[in-house]
Motif scaffolding. Structure first.
Motif, PDB file in Angstrom:
ATOM      1  N   ARG A 143     -28.924  -0.872  12.807  1.00 55.61           N
ATOM      2  CA  ARG A 143     -28.706   0.504  13.293  1.00 55.61           C
ATOM      3  C   ARG A 143     -27.903   1.340  12.305  1.00 55.61           C
ATOM      4  O   ARG A 143     -28.090   2.558  12.198  1.00 55.61           O
ATOM      5  CB  ARG A 143     -27.992   0.419  14.653  1.00 55.61           C
ATOM      6  N   ASP A 144     -27.012   0.706  11.539  1.00 53.43           N
ATOM      7  CA  ASP A 144     -26.192   1.440  10.565  1.00 53.43           C
ATOM      8  C   ASP A 144     -27.044   2.143   9.509  1.00 53.43           C
ATOM      9  O   ASP A 144     -26.585   3.083   8.852  1.00 53.43           O
ATOM     10  CB  ASP A 144     -25.226   0.486   9.854  1.00 53.43           C
ATOM     11  N   CYS A 145     -28.268   1.658   9.322  1.00 53.74           N
ATOM     12  CA  CYS A 145     -29.123   2.250   8.285  1.00 53.74           C
ATOM     13  C   CYS A 145     -29.377   3.733   8.563  1.00 53.74           C
ATOM     14  O   CYS A 145     -29.535   4.524   7.633  1.00 53.74           O
ATOM     15  CB  CYS A 145     -30.435   1.470   8.178  1.00 53.74           C
ATOM     16  N   ALA A 146     -29.413   4.108   9.844  1.00 52.73           N
ATOM     17  CA  ALA A 146     -29.623   5.516  10.195  1.00 52.73           C
ATOM     18  C   ALA A 146     -28.492   6.371   9.610  1.00 52.73           C
ATOM     19  O   ALA A 146     -28.714   7.465   9.078  1.00 52.73           O
ATOM     20  CB  ALA A 146     -29.710   5.670  11.712  1.00 52.73           C
ATOM     21  N   LYS A 147     -27.269   5.848   9.695  1.00 55.42           N
ATOM     22  CA  LYS A 147     -26.096   6.553   9.171  1.00 55.42           C
ATOM     23  C   LYS A 147     -26.113   6.571   7.636  1.00 55.42           C
ATOM     24  O   LYS A 147     -25.823   7.602   7.020  1.00 55.42           O
ATOM     25  CB  LYS A 147     -24.845   5.843   9.720  1.00 55.42           C
ATOM     26  N   TRP A 148     -26.468   5.425   7.050  1.00 55.74           N
ATOM     27  CA  TRP A 148     -26.552   5.373   5.578  1.00 55.74           C
ATOM     28  C   TRP A 148     -27.567   6.391   5.078  1.00 55.74           C
ATOM     29  O   TRP A 148     -27.347   7.064   4.067  1.00 55.74           O
ATOM     30  CB  TRP A 148     -26.943   3.960   5.106  1.00 55.74           C
ATOM     31  N   PHE A 149     -28.680   6.487   5.788  1.00 53.63           N
ATOM     32  CA  PHE A 149     -29.720   7.440   5.405  1.00 53.63           C
ATOM     33  C   PHE A 149     -29.196   8.874   5.502  1.00 53.63           C
ATOM     34  O   PHE A 149     -29.412   9.694   4.595  1.00 53.63           O
ATOM     35  CB  PHE A 149     -30.958   7.257   6.291  1.00 53.63           C
ATOM     36  N   ALA A 150     -28.487   9.173   6.576  1.00 53.26           N
ATOM     37  CA  ALA A 150     -27.963  10.534   6.746  1.00 53.26           C
ATOM     38  C   ALA A 150     -26.935  10.860   5.657  1.00 53.26           C
ATOM     39  O   ALA A 150     -26.858  12.003   5.190  1.00 53.26           O
ATOM     40  CB  ALA A 150     -27.362  10.696   8.137  1.00 53.26           C
TER      41      ALA A 150
END
Ligand code: GBH
Length: 440
Positions: A143-150
């Protein structure tokens, strides 16, 4: 009469955007230069048996070094819009943290080069090339990938937000789920649909957080996703075929359109997921508000239609291309565009991809027919009130066609991959004429 109908010119609205599209891994090459970190596609291409002929994107069309000449070619063709993608791991070699100045510099030169030639940059932030360092932490399964992407998106907005009129967050999240996590034919090559649906949700969350990141800046750029969409029809008149066409519509279209444009997953799609499907617990309170926040524009990748039988099997009722999954059906584009307006409202639309592969030949009459028929359908949709503002054919030039390697040529510009010589095909000359006339 038919003769009179043919005489009616197909003229597009003033300032209609005439474009072409590419993506980073498919054209750039320079895979290990200037600090670029590896992505999942670098890894995938090194695994034996994944890509036809063992091809890789290590060199591809060498666009990283030849971009200036490529931009000149775009100007010569009269393009007014160019859609490309940013390699996340070129800009952030491990996917997080400080930007790589040389990576940013490349995209600055590209964007400035386009603007200097009167071509609008349309920039995709994610066209499937997740940084390998993030995949090592689970990639989009995490789920952290969404934040990394942002965070990465925000860095791009800061670096060149003002110069880019349209940002596209994700290219075809559906293909990541279907090919990357179900068929296993794309990176990262997994076969676990339940996990893929979790990935799909995290991709959508990344989209929503990236939209939020843009709203936190003061620029005037617009933003939206690029979704692969395909109208689904019953293959015959039976109730079963109709029922399966609706299910297929949920998979192909509403499963992506509804969360982004309506802020909810379709009830029928959700009901078809197992009671203990991991995607159910992946959706946290508040996610759909983030995912469903206002978009400025919708990117539509359209390749063909889908026909479904009473047993749910997919069949082809129209001709296909060298890409055996492609059911060529120009009217499907009209149906799709008018349906989007009816069901989702007057959001501006850009066609972000549309095209077909042909053989190695410089004469590509099939592609000209394909483009002419699809542009005619797009024009009909505009006449019917669809706010379609631009069209990007796929692709500007021949490139690395993923699992098919260099065996499928989708470009209007031919690339000789041994000499890197570019030569416009007959379709490029034809498209130049269309642009010059602003129509057909
Ligand atoms: C687009 O995908 C991509 O955005 C682009 O990068 C690509 O080059 C272009 O189309 C041409 O393919 O082989 O049966 O597993 C289009 C959507 C997703 C449709 C993958 C075909 C593979 C079907 N495609 N899918 S199969």
């Amino acid at each position: 009469t038919a003769g009179a109908a043919e005489a009616i010119p197909v003229t597009f609205p003033a300032r209609f955007g005439w474009g072409a599209a590419t993506s980073a891994y498919q054209i750039e090459g320079a895979a290990r230069e200037d600090g670029r970190g590896p992505s999942v596609w670098d890894t995938f291409c090194q695994e034996p048996g994944r890509i036809r002929n063992g091809d890789t994107g290590d060199v591809a069309a060498d666009h990283y070094h030849r971009y200036a000449a490529d931009l000149d070619l775009m100007r010569d063709l009269g393009l007014t819009s160019y859609r490309f993608s940013v390699s996340w791991s070129r800009v952030m070699p491990t996917g997080r943290g400080a930007v790589n100045p040389k990576g940013i510099d490349f995209y600055q030169r590209l964007v400035d080069g386009l603007l200097g030639r009167g071509i609008a940059p349309v920039v995709t932030l994610f066209h499937w090339d997740t940084p390998q360092a993030l995949q090592d932490k689970g990639g989009w399964e995490n789920r952290d990938c969404a934040k990394w992407f942002a965070d990465y998106a925000h860095a791009m907005f800061q670096a060149m937000g003002d110069k880019v009129p349209i940002w596209l967050t994700l290219n075809e999240p559906k293909t990541v789920v279907d090919n990357g996590y179900t068929a296993g034919t794309h990176a990262p090559g997994k076969r676990d649909r339940a996990l893929g649906n979790v990935v799909g949700h995290h991709l959508l969350l990344g989209h929503g957080l990236a939209v939020q990141a843009l709203r936190s800046t003061n620029g005037s750029s617009r933003i939206g996703p690029a979704l692969s969409l395909s109208p689904t029809y019953p293959a015959d008149g039976t109730d079963g075929a109709r029922r399966h066409a609706t299910i297929a519509d949920g998979e192909e279209n509403r499963r992506w359109l509804d969360p982004v444009l309506l802020g909810r997953y379709p009830a029928d799609w959700l009901a078809l997921q197992a009671p203990d499907a991991p995607v159910r617990s992946a959706v946290k309170d508040g996610d759909l508000a983030v995912i469903g926040a206002r978009n400025d524009i919708l990117g539509v990748n359209y390749y063909g239609t889908t026909h479904v039988t009473g047993t749910g099997a997919r069949v082809m009722l129209h001709p296909t291309s060298q890409a055996t999954w492609q059911e060529i059906d120009p009217n499907g584009l009209y149906d799709l565009l008018t349906r989007i307006r009816k069901d989702y409202g007057d959001l501006p639309i850009t066609i972000t991809e549309n095209g077909m592969p042909t053989t190695n030949a410089m004469q590509d009459p099939d592609r000209i027919t394909f483009l002419r028929d699809h542009l005619t359908a797009a024009h009909r949709a505009i006449q019917a009130g669809v706010p379609l503002e631009s069209y990007h054919l796929w692709s500007f030039m021949d490139n690395f066609e993923w699992a098919e390697g260099y065996t499928q040529r989708w470009g209007i510009v031919h690339v000789d991959f041994s000499t890197q010589r570019r030569e416009p095909k007959a379709s490029a000359d034809w498209y130049k004429g269309v642009i010059g006339h602003n129509g057909l």
